[in-house]
Design a protein around this motif. Structure first.
Motif, mmCIF file in Angstrom:
data_model
loop_
_atom_site.group_PDB
_atom_site.id
_atom_site.type_symbol
_atom_site.label_atom_id
_atom_site.label_comp_id
_atom_site.label_asym_id
_atom_site.label_seq_id
_atom_site.Cartn_x
_atom_site.Cartn_y
_atom_site.Cartn_z
ATOM 1 N N LEU A 14 0.847 -1.189 0.000
ATOM 2 C CA LEU A 14 0.000 0.000 0.000
ATOM 3 C C LEU A 14 0.885 1.242 0.000
ATOM 4 O O LEU A 14 1.844 1.317 0.771
ATOM 5 C CB LEU A 14 -0.881 0.052 1.250
ATOM 6 C CG LEU A 14 -2.090 -0.857 1.363
ATOM 7 C CD1 LEU A 14 -1.706 -2.319 1.436
ATOM 8 C CD2 LEU A 14 -2.906 -0.483 2.593
ATOM 9 N N PHE A 15 0.574 2.199 -0.856
ATOM 10 C CA PHE A 15 1.264 3.482 -0.823
ATOM 11 C C PHE A 15 0.724 4.310 0.323
ATOM 12 O O PHE A 15 -0.480 4.594 0.392
ATOM 13 C CB PHE A 15 1.082 4.230 -2.143
ATOM 14 C CG PHE A 15 1.532 5.664 -2.097
ATOM 15 C CD1 PHE A 15 2.826 5.993 -1.731
ATOM 16 C CD2 PHE A 15 0.646 6.695 -2.413
ATOM 17 C CE1 PHE A 15 3.244 7.314 -1.679
ATOM 18 C CE2 PHE A 15 1.062 8.017 -2.372
ATOM 19 C CZ PHE A 15 2.356 8.327 -1.992
ATOM 20 N N ASP A 182 -0.990 -6.403 8.852
ATOM 21 C CA ASP A 182 -0.447 -5.201 8.208
ATOM 22 C C ASP A 182 0.634 -4.658 9.136
ATOM 23 O O ASP A 182 0.348 -4.211 10.246
ATOM 24 C CB ASP A 182 -1.563 -4.168 8.008
ATOM 25 C CG ASP A 182 -1.113 -2.936 7.243
ATOM 26 O OD1 ASP A 182 0.091 -2.617 7.292
ATOM 27 O OD2 ASP A 182 -1.970 -2.275 6.624
ATOM 28 N N VAL A 183 1.887 -4.718 8.677
ATOM 29 C CA VAL A 183 3.000 -4.344 9.556
ATOM 30 C C VAL A 183 3.517 -2.936 9.286
ATOM 31 O O VAL A 183 4.605 -2.559 9.722
ATOM 32 C CB VAL A 183 4.145 -5.379 9.461
ATOM 33 C CG1 VAL A 183 3.655 -6.735 9.928
ATOM 34 C CG2 VAL A 183 4.705 -5.480 8.043
ATOM 35 N N GLY A 184 2.712 -2.124 8.589
ATOM 36 C CA GLY A 184 3.007 -0.709 8.458
ATOM 37 C C GLY A 184 4.167 -0.405 7.533
ATOM 38 O O GLY A 184 4.575 -1.215 6.700
ATOM 39 N N LEU A 222 0.840 -7.308 4.667
ATOM 40 C CA LEU A 222 0.749 -5.979 4.047
ATOM 41 C C LEU A 222 1.852 -5.085 4.588
ATOM 42 O O LEU A 222 2.192 -5.145 5.782
ATOM 43 C CB LEU A 222 -0.597 -5.327 4.360
ATOM 44 C CG LEU A 222 -1.820 -5.705 3.529
ATOM 45 C CD1 LEU A 222 -2.117 -7.192 3.606
ATOM 46 C CD2 LEU A 222 -3.046 -4.893 3.986
ATOM 47 N N ILE A 223 2.407 -4.242 3.719
ATOM 48 C CA ILE A 223 3.323 -3.188 4.141
ATOM 49 C C ILE A 223 2.863 -1.880 3.533
ATOM 50 O O ILE A 223 2.127 -1.862 2.539
ATOM 51 C CB ILE A 223 4.792 -3.472 3.753
ATOM 52 C CG1 ILE A 223 4.954 -3.545 2.232
ATOM 53 C CG2 ILE A 223 5.287 -4.745 4.425
ATOM 54 C CD1 ILE A 223 6.412 -3.617 1.780
ATOM 55 N N GLU A 224 3.319 -0.758 4.124
ATOM 56 C CA GLU A 224 2.835 0.567 3.724
ATOM 57 C C GLU A 224 3.989 1.545 3.515
ATOM 58 O O GLU A 224 4.168 2.476 4.297
ATOM 59 C CB GLU A 224 1.891 1.125 4.793
ATOM 60 C CG GLU A 224 0.689 0.260 5.093
ATOM 61 C CD GLU A 224 -0.052 0.712 6.343
ATOM 62 O OE1 GLU A 224 0.444 1.638 7.025
ATOM 63 O OE2 GLU A 224 -1.100 0.132 6.649
#
Length: 371
Positions: A14-15, A182-184, A222-224
């Protein structure tokens, strides 16, 4: 994106759009196959205006309003990251159809970064501690329209050590077994000549190695990324307007605190050059300052460059993240334009603010003055 998927096939990137919330950037992220992380109603509107598929939008925030949640639900976004019990109350009132949810959990990791950018410690304003998280999860699971899917964490921004990301993954695993983790984001970048930042491969290796050791093998990961994607892609250009040699040499430019707020907020350091005189000897060390009426409007403390002259083009590197995000109208400053450049071609994606734009929100007062 490919780097994460190669390491962990059931994954998504994710952006983190707070780093550069511009319609042109949202569109670019979608075109590159990224999903989008938003943190407010304005970012949601920008993403939708860019044509981002609502099914690829995730909504963060510690203080979402009823109006913002309604916007997100009406748009049909994929996931809402719930921050607190009050937000669960709001969703109980607002939900009319099933909605996928994650819960933000405090991992208890004090990130080695500026205090204002640390978000994962025990005193963070974001998320719930593990004991409260367990109760919130049970509450969401019991609701007929809440589709609880997993947990979310974020330990901070501009982090230059990958070990802390791995530590956070290990700690979040203690909350339970879920379909999604989701690990940010938060991977830092090198802003100055003397900084060292981890490479993307090092970051992904740390995350995925920790996930393999602590998370279910079939979980969705998920990563961001935000800063690490756009910071070094951006350059801010100024014109030197004043050169003053008093006790020190000051080079003032036609911007400043109004478009580089993070320097004052986080003491972030940058490098600057005279872009049109780059090959001349760098014989002078200057205080590169802005035009806002604050002594703290110091862009670069001790910039080496050729002796500056009025009209010189000054370039500050690695300003792609958060500079535009935090731009403001201090002293009536106008927010800058954004120009994308690729393969030698330049295109305007955000025009420069005008004085008419600045006055537009003051129309009621101006109308009253005419009565």
């Amino acid at each position: 994106m490919d780097g994460l998927r190669t390491r962990w096939p059931n994954s998504e990137v994710l952006f983190a759009s707070k780093s550069l919330p511009a319609v042109g950037m949202y569109r670019l992220a979608q075109d590159e196959g990224l999903s989008v992380d938003i943190a407010g109603g304005g970012e949601l509107r920008l993403a939708l205006a860019a044509g981002v598929d609502p099914g690829r939008i995730h909504f963060h925030g510690n203080a979402k309003t009823d109006a913002e949640l309604r916007m997100a639900l009406d748009a049909g976004i994929d996931t809402i990251i719930v921050d607190n019990d009050d937000e669960i109350d709001r969703l109980e009132r607002l939900l009319e159809r099933p909605q996928k949810l994650l819960l933000r959990v405090i991992p208890g990791v004090d990130a080695k970064t500026h205090a204002s950018q640390a978000t994962g410690g025990a005193n963070s304003k974001f998320g719930l501690p593990i004991d409260q998280a367990e109760r919130a999860i049970a509450r969401m699971r019991s609701h007929r329209l809440m589709r609880f899917d997993g947990v979310h964490l974020h330990i901070g921004s501009q982090i230059l050590g990958t070990g802390q990301f791995a530590e956070a993954v290990e700690k979040i695993s203690a909350v339970g077994t879920f379909p999604t983790y989701d690990v940010g984001g938060g991977l830092g970048v090198a802003y100055t000549y003397d900084e060292q930042a981890p490479g993307v491969d090092d970051y992904l290796d740390a995350i995925v190695d920790a996930a393999r050791a602590n998370l279910p093998a079939d979980a969705r990961l998920l990563i961001e990324p935000g800063r690490s994607m756009v910071a070094r892609a951006g350059i801010t250009l100024y014109r030197a307007t004043t050169v003053k040699r008093t006790g020190r040499t000051f080079v003032a430019v036609d911007g400043g605190l109004a478009d580089q707020m993070d320097i004052a907020l986080t003491q972030q350091r940058y490098e600057a050059i005279l872009a049109d005189r780059l090959l001349e000897p760098w014989t002078e060390t200057v205080q590169l300052v802005g035009r806002q009426c604050e002594s703290g409007d110091l862009l670069v403390d001790g910039a080496a460059m050729p002796p500056a002259r009025i009209g010189d083009l000054v370039a500050m590197a690695a300003t792609g993240a958060y500079a535009y995000t935090m731009s403001n109208n201090y002293n009536g400053a106008l927010k800058p334009a954004i120009v994308f450049v690729a393969d030698g071609e330049a295109r305007l994606v955000t025009r420069r603010e005008t004085y008419d734009d600045l006055l537009a929100t003051h129309a009621p007062a101006m109308a009253a003055a005419l009565v």
